[in-house]
Design a protein around this motif. Structure first.
Motif, PDB file in Angstrom:
ATOM      1  N   LYS A 116       0.827  -1.209   0.000  1.00 55.89           N
ATOM      2  CA  LYS A 116       0.000   0.000   0.000  1.00 55.89           C
ATOM      3  C   LYS A 116       0.863   1.261   0.000  1.00 55.89           C
ATOM      4  O   LYS A 116       0.612   2.202  -0.762  1.00 55.89           O
ATOM      5  N   LEU A 117       1.875   1.258   0.867  1.00 51.82           N
ATOM      6  CA  LEU A 117       2.747   2.429   0.917  1.00 51.82           C
ATOM      7  C   LEU A 117       3.558   2.568  -0.366  1.00 51.82           C
ATOM      8  O   LEU A 117       3.800   3.688  -0.848  1.00 51.82           O
ATOM      9  N   GLY A 118       3.980   1.443  -0.932  1.00 55.45           N
ATOM     10  CA  GLY A 118       4.721   1.497  -2.191  1.00 55.45           C
ATOM     11  C   GLY A 118       3.881   2.055  -3.325  1.00 55.45           C
ATOM     12  O   GLY A 118       4.375   2.839  -4.147  1.00 55.45           O
ATOM     13  N   ARG A 119       2.604   1.675  -3.386  1.00 52.57           N
ATOM     14  CA  ARG A 119       1.724   2.228  -4.425  1.00 52.57           C
ATOM     15  C   ARG A 119       1.544   3.727  -4.247  1.00 52.57           C
ATOM     16  O   ARG A 119       1.512   4.487  -5.224  1.00 52.57           O
ATOM     17  N   MET A 120       1.437   4.172  -3.006  1.00 50.31           N
ATOM     18  CA  MET A 120       1.297   5.611  -2.759  1.00 50.31           C
ATOM     19  C   MET A 120       2.551   6.365  -3.196  1.00 50.31           C
ATOM     20  O   MET A 120       2.465   7.439  -3.804  1.00 50.31           O
ATOM     21  N   MET A 121       3.716   5.808  -2.904  1.00 53.85           N
ATOM     22  CA  MET A 121       4.956   6.496  -3.267  1.00 53.85           C
ATOM     23  C   MET A 121       5.152   6.544  -4.775  1.00 53.85           C
ATOM     24  O   MET A 121       5.598   7.559  -5.322  1.00 53.85           O
ATOM     25  N   VAL A 122       4.835   5.452  -5.456  1.00 54.70           N
ATOM     26  CA  VAL A 122       5.048   5.405  -6.903  1.00 54.70           C
ATOM     27  C   VAL A 122       4.018   6.258  -7.638  1.00 54.70           C
ATOM     28  O   VAL A 122       4.336   6.922  -8.635  1.00 54.70           O
ATOM     29  N   LEU A 123       2.772   6.249  -7.160  1.00 54.49           N
ATOM     30  CA  LEU A 123       1.737   7.033  -7.830  1.00 54.49           C
ATOM     31  C   LEU A 123       1.979   8.530  -7.680  1.00 54.49           C
ATOM     32  O   LEU A 123       1.496   9.319  -8.490  1.00 54.49           O
ATOM     33  N   THR A 124       2.718   8.942  -6.640  1.00 55.46           N
ATOM     34  CA  THR A 124       3.109  10.348  -6.506  1.00 55.46           C
ATOM     35  C   THR A 124       4.325  10.586  -7.396  1.00 55.46           C
ATOM     36  O   THR A 124       5.446  10.272  -7.040  1.00 55.46           O
ATOM     37  N   GLY A 125       4.092  11.127  -8.561  1.00 56.16           N
ATOM     38  CA  GLY A 125       5.149  11.251  -9.559  1.00 56.16           C
ATOM     39  C   GLY A 125       5.272   9.994 -10.390  1.00 56.16           C
ATOM     40  O   GLY A 125       6.374   9.480 -10.608  1.00 56.16           O
ATOM     41  N   LYS A 126       4.140   9.493 -10.858  1.00 57.91           N
ATOM     42  CA  LYS A 126       4.116   8.218 -11.581  1.00 57.91           C
ATOM     43  C   LYS A 126       4.961   8.257 -12.842  1.00 57.91           C
ATOM     44  O   LYS A 126       5.668   7.299 -13.163  1.00 57.91           O
ATOM     45  N   ASN A 127       4.903   9.362 -13.567  1.00 61.93           N
ATOM     46  CA  ASN A 127       5.681   9.457 -14.802  1.00 61.93           C
ATOM     47  C   ASN A 127       7.180   9.452 -14.533  1.00 61.93           C
ATOM     48  O   ASN A 127       7.965   9.012 -15.373  1.00 61.93           O
ATOM     49  N   TYR A 128       7.573   9.949 -13.374  1.00 64.04           N
ATOM     50  CA  TYR A 128       9.004   9.951 -13.052  1.00 64.04           C
ATOM     51  C   TYR A 128       9.489   8.550 -12.704  1.00 64.04           C
ATOM     52  O   TYR A 128      10.542   8.112 -13.172  1.00 64.04           O
ATOM     53  N   TRP A 129       8.730   7.848 -11.877  1.00 60.69           N
ATOM     54  CA  TRP A 129       9.180   6.533 -11.413  1.00 60.69           C
ATOM     55  C   TRP A 129       9.012   5.456 -12.476  1.00 60.69           C
ATOM     56  O   TRP A 129       9.874   4.582 -12.622  1.00 60.69           O
TER      57      TRP A 129
END
Length: 327
Positions: free
Chosen positions: A260-273
């Motif tokens: 859950k936390l990983g999805r939140m981190m990746v979705l914040t700036g999805k195009n960058y990650w």
């Protein structure tokens, strides 16, 4: 529009200071955080010696201890190249930079007011952050006598008259009674201090870019290694291609609170990650090895025949007179 988006995108360095890898740079940045936050531990020890801390100081020292605890768990994963922990370290460094910048700005404002108060022989405004602590420890604020110079008159010995001291009232207090930031900035000695603070802040901005770039590199390398069937899709240089989220619900890394936390981190700036072209040298090399291994698995002589067919240097056709069935 594509060119503009490339200029406005977050920088993605491939090395640290042009001489070291991103992993080495991230380790150095993490170690600098450790040395910086150790002061919080010694600051709390000073309380045992009877030092009075302001609420702002106490909050800063508690934040330093919390940072040391988080780094204790995240730093070993820099070498292990764990995607979740490396991305978490990038976000945590951004958060620490924001908090540290706020503390620095608060103390800088109070110190400038203290310098201005010294110039006008006044007290630091009570509403300034940490004003009481700086007023007690600075040593030059709130003077007992408001004078600018002291003169001594003495008569020759034998007259029975003692020396007389007189003071002249400071001129600064007659023209300016309240300290202000404008007055402090105008003082020549404060300009170098402000330049140092601004320079250190810019260095931390560069460190943020480096830590995020390393987290992105680790994440993309994890995606490439776990999804070899789609390797060529993400190395073709397309800007609008997004890689698969390794923290998706149906992915192995998407289970539990880490998912859950990983999805939140990746979705914040999805195009960058997950997006962008493959500008990493390791990705291009990995894609080249994959394609070479795939091509080498064909029948013997296949590569040579394809090369001749593309270049037009293949063997000439036999004359019609020698073709079987044609006489």
């Amino acid at each position: 529009m594509t060119i503009l988006s490339r200029w406005l995108r977050l920088p993605r360095p491939r090395n640290f200071l042009c001489i070291m890898s991103l992993r080495t740079g991230t380790e150095i940045i993490a170690l600098s955080m450790v040395f910086n936050k150790v002061t919080g531990f010694f600051g709390l020890l000073a309380v045992l010696a009877g030092l009075q801390l302001s609420p702002l100081q106490f909050a800063m020292y508690i934040h330093s201890l919390g940072t040391l605890l988080v780094l204790y768990f995240l730093m070993p994963h820099i070498r292990r190249q764990s995607p979740f922990e490396c991305i978490a370290l990038a976000y945590f460094y951004i958060l620490d930079t924001v908090i540290s910048t706020a503390f620095t700005a608060a103390f800088a404002v109070t110190w400038l007011l203290a310098v201005s108060a010294d110039g006008v022989n006044s007290d630091i405004p009570a509403g300034a952050p940490g004003a009481g602590m700086i007023d007690d420890t600075a040593g030059f604020t709130n003077p007992t006598f408001n004078v600018s110079k002291v003169g001594v008159l003495a008569t020759p010995a034998g007259t029975g008259q003692e020396a007389v001291a007189f003071a002249a009232v400071g001129g600064a207090s007659a023209t300016l009674n309240n300290p202000s930031l404008g007055h402090a900035v105008g003082i020549e000695e404060t300009i170098p201090s402000m330049m140092v603070v601004i320079g250190l802040t810019l260095i931390r901005m560069y460190f943020i870019v480096v830590v995020m770039a390393y987290g992105r590199q680790v994440l993309r390398q994890h995606i490439y290694s776990s999804s070899s069937a789609k390797l060529h899709v993400h190395t073709d240089g397309a800007n609008d291609t997004l890689s698969d989220n390794p923290f998706a619900v149906d992915a192995p890394g998407g289970q539990g609170w880490k998912g859950k936390l990983g999805r939140m981190m990746v979705l914040t700036g999805k195009n960058y990650w997950l997006g962008g072209q493959a500008d990493d040298a390791w990705a291009k090399g990995l894609d080249t090895r994959f394609k070479s291994a795939k091509s080498a698995g064909g029948p013997p002589g296949t590569l040579e025949r394809e090369r001749r067919a593309r270049s037009g240097t293949g063997p000439s056709k036999p004359p019609a007179s020698v073709i079987p069935g044609k006489l």
